[in-house]
Motif scaffolding. Sequence first.
Motif, PDB file in Angstrom:
ATOM      1  N   SER A   1      -5.039  -1.952  -1.138  1.00 23.40           N
ATOM      2  CA  SER A   1      -4.901  -1.382  -2.483  1.00 23.40           C
ATOM      3  C   SER A   1      -3.414  -1.307  -2.834  1.00 23.40           C
ATOM      4  CB  SER A   1      -5.504   0.017  -2.512  1.00 23.40           C
ATOM      5  OG  SER A   1      -4.710   0.881  -1.719  1.00 23.40           O
ATOM      6  N   ARG A   2      -3.098  -1.046  -4.096  1.00 20.56           N
ATOM      7  CA  ARG A   2      -1.704  -1.004  -4.536  1.00 20.56           C
ATOM      8  C   ARG A   2      -0.926   0.058  -3.765  1.00 20.56           C
ATOM      9  NH1 ARG A   2      -0.973  -1.757 -10.932  1.00 20.56           N
ATOM     10  NH2 ARG A   2       1.200  -1.675 -10.259  1.00 20.56           N
ATOM     11  N   ALA A   3      -1.580   1.197  -3.559  1.00 19.27           N
ATOM     12  CA  ALA A   3      -0.899   2.293  -2.861  1.00 19.27           C
ATOM     13  C   ALA A   3      -0.559   1.874  -1.434  1.00 19.27           C
ATOM     14  CB  ALA A   3      -1.769   3.546  -2.855  1.00 19.27           C
ATOM     15  N   VAL A   4      -1.521   1.218  -0.781  1.00 18.20           N
ATOM     16  CA  VAL A   4      -1.309   0.795   0.604  1.00 18.20           C
ATOM     17  C   VAL A   4      -0.215  -0.273   0.664  1.00 18.20           C
ATOM     18  CG1 VAL A   4      -2.358  -0.378   2.577  1.00 18.20           C
ATOM     19  CG2 VAL A   4      -3.628   1.423   1.375  1.00 18.20           C
ATOM     20  N   VAL A   5      -0.241  -1.205  -0.285  1.00 15.55           N
ATOM     21  CA  VAL A   5       0.796  -2.241  -0.319  1.00 15.55           C
ATOM     22  C   VAL A   5       2.165  -1.598  -0.456  1.00 15.55           C
ATOM     23  CG1 VAL A   5       1.749  -4.175  -1.630  1.00 15.55           C
ATOM     24  CG2 VAL A   5      -0.722  -4.016  -1.252  1.00 15.55           C
TER      25      VAL A   5
END
Lengths: 256, 277
Positions: free
Chosen positions: B187-191
């Motif tokens: 997800s964007r947060a994880v990236v």
Amino acid sequence: MVDRTTAAAAAGLLLAALAACAPTEGGDGGAQQERTVTVFAAASLTEVFEELGERFDREHPHAHVEFNFAGSSDLANQIHEGAPADVFASADSRTMRSVAEDDRAAAEPAVFARNALRIAVPSDNPAGVESLSDLADPGVKVALCAEEVPCGAAAAEALEAAGVEVTPVSRERDVKAALTKTELGEVDAALIYRTDVRAGGDVAGIAFPEAEQAANDYSIAMLTGAANTGPARAWTGLVLSDEGAEVFDDAGFTPV
Amino acid sequence: MTRVSPPSEAAGGRLRVRAGRFPWLLVVPALGGLAFLVLPFAGLLARAPWATLGTRLLMPEVRGALWLSLTTATAATAVAVLLGVPLAWLLARADFPGRRLARALVTVPLVIPPVVGGVALLLALGRRGLVGRHLDAWFGLTLPFSPAAVVLAQVFVAMPFLVISVEGALRGADRRYEEAAATLGASRAVVFRRVTLPMVGPGVLAGAVLAWARALGEFGATITFAGNFPGRTQTMPLAIYLAMQESPESAIVLSLVLLGVSLVILVALRDRWTGAL
């Protein structure tokens, strides 16, 4: 790729810059430098000295006066470090003494004006300050000058004479900074000079009896090594003359 | 003279000087620059009153000013990181109208005199300021003359350093790693947390160190917005300025203390994050 020309040009530029910054030995000046008198003066003298400076330039077509205004102690430090000043005008005797003890004063310093403290409050006086004792109230925000500068030393004397203990929210670096904080209404009161209250915008001044006991004397002295003793003497004479006294009186100083 | 290795060879593009060719042409200006930066400190050291150094250091007001400086500069750096990293990311990666204007606005505190910054903070957050007026009326909160005001003044002057540093790192980072992570289902947060941040970590750290150093040396905005009260808003630079009014020797000692402490901290940081700076 850095080529030889660029590097040589850069080195040349650097050397030129260093040469431009290097101090020139005295005596290279043309006629222009011969006639300029450099005066180091306390910040609170800004308005009056500039007015006297205009008169001086009118009366002496072959001379010109230039000023460096700052806190008296800053100026004294610059003079100790050998700054090229011809005349020094200080806001209190203590600072002038330090210059005289350093053997930089060419003659006995002369007192030319006196200033006194006032309680400065914002025009609308939000805290309802009326006297010095009101400043001891913890709900009243007070700015004092730092004790290292003349107006702070005078404030400490006045408060001691009145037996009032004040805990300021700030000890400002000079009298103009304390004035600004009062004009902006960030503090309810400040102890500053009468002349600065007069020069300020949205502030009112309140007199108090102990102010006279903590008056500070402005003194002026020609400095040793003055490049132009003639014009320097003429400027000092103007400050000490009746004409000078009139200008100081108009600005709220007490001429001496 | 120098040749940038292609990205395929090493991410981050190391500079390599070809063997056997020492860049003599750069030596003269380089030494001139170094001498110019070092010479003033030689002046400080030459005039330092070594004999009375110990007694001056033990003065409680010196300890108070130093402690206040270290704590406020650290707090200001934390605030600058919290607000500055997301801002840098937006400026580097998001496309929104007015982005160029926003980037220009971020650099304003770098060019205006700090004293003017202090006045601006007063006019905005002071007791009668644009926003400060309401803070006072609604919450009874007055910022000026408090340690919080010291931190705000420092954030105002130091955050631009962090934002510019992180934005530069983000622009220089290879975006293919993030794209790869996204295609693998992150997800964007994880990236952002697992790929972007580690890649720009050195940039964030360098920016944080710059911001901390700038906050530590802050004078003009602090004395104007927070005032000067020992133990509450008198940081080291303020104590040094006022000491200068009375005795240059004390000012020199205090300057050396500030210099010594910051060097120790910066060197320690550098060892801890070997090669990051």
